[in-house]
Design an enzyme around this catalytic site. Structure first.
Site, PDB file in Angstrom:
ATOM      1  N   HIS A  77      -0.594  -6.167  -6.698  1.00 10.50           N
ATOM      2  CA  HIS A  77      -0.515  -5.285  -5.538  1.00 10.50           C
ATOM      3  C   HIS A  77      -0.152  -3.904  -6.054  1.00 10.50           C
ATOM      4  CE1 HIS A  77       0.489  -3.690  -1.578  1.00 10.50           C
ATOM      5  NE2 HIS A  77       1.600  -3.220  -2.123  1.00 10.50           N
ATOM      6  N   CYS A 155      -5.576  -4.143  -1.258  1.00  6.55           N
ATOM      7  CA  CYS A 155      -4.625  -3.048  -1.451  1.00  6.55           C
ATOM      8  C   CYS A 155      -5.062  -2.093  -2.557  1.00  6.55           C
ATOM      9  CB  CYS A 155      -3.245  -3.613  -1.768  1.00  6.55           C
ATOM     10  SG  CYS A 155      -3.205  -4.706  -3.224  1.00  6.55           S
TER      11      CYS A 155
END
Length: 201
Positions: A77, A155
């Site tokens: 992420h 993301c």
């Protein structure tokens, strides 16, 4: 001493003209002038250098710390940190609303099974905080929560797009997206959780 209004508005104290017309001694005028010059140079230097931008990287799976990480492949992420705020994207199934978030830097309380890994300097920006926020708002309609897709809209796709939107020229780190790129070559053999948007699962 009198104050020069144009200089006062910039928060620099007495202007050179005010110092010259003051009744103080020459030494006092010289000190005031040097202080004004130092403040002016500090402001100009800050404008030239810009505000630093960082890419915060997080390990998402505990497997990243074992044999998977040794191969150079991991699941990550990322978030963009600028002006002491972190901009990122996460999927959700609740409503047709944006999945973009602004959080404190390196806050993992809202990311499931995430551990901070490293920070990567991505250069600087001359944009103001308000201008950064405006460019962030412009991306909201492109990154809805239910449209999150592990391979096509995650993301890392957001952080790459956001960095480009605020003028970052440094290349996006390849190791972050290598897993989704490789998985894209075998979409037909992957479970739907990897290939479909959240709203369709």
């Amino acid at each position: 001493d009198s104050w020069c209004w144009s200089t006062f508005k910039m928060g620099l104290g007495p202007s050179l003209a005010c110092v010259e017309c003051s009744q103080g001694r020459k030494g006092r005028r010289s000190i005031a002038m040097e202080e004004l010059i130092r403040k002016r140079d500090a402001i100009n230097s800050k404008k030239k250098e810009g505000t630093p931008i960082f890419l915060n990287v997080y390990d998402i799976l505990s497997a990243n710390y074992s044999s998977v990480r040794l191969t150079g492949v991991g699941i990550y992420h990322t978030g963009v940190q600028v002006y002491n705020e972190e901009y990122s994207y996460a999927g959700h199934r609740h409503t047709e609303s944006t999945g973009l978030k602004i959080t404190n830097p390196r806050d993992t309380t809202w990311i499931h099974d995430a551990v901070f890994r490293e920070v990567i300097p991505m250069g600087t920006t001359l944009l103001s905080k308000a201008e950064i926020r405006q460019r962030f708002e412009e991306l909201k309609s492109q990154f809805y929560g239910p449209s999150y897709n592990v391979l096509q809209r995650n993301c890392n796709h957001f952080t790459k797009a956001f960095l480009e939107r605020i003028g970052v020229e440094m290349p996006f780190p390849k190791f972050i997206t290598i897993a989704s790129r490789n998985a894209g070559h075998c979409r037909g053999c992957l479970p739907k959780v990897f290939t479909e948007d959240l709203r369709d699962q």
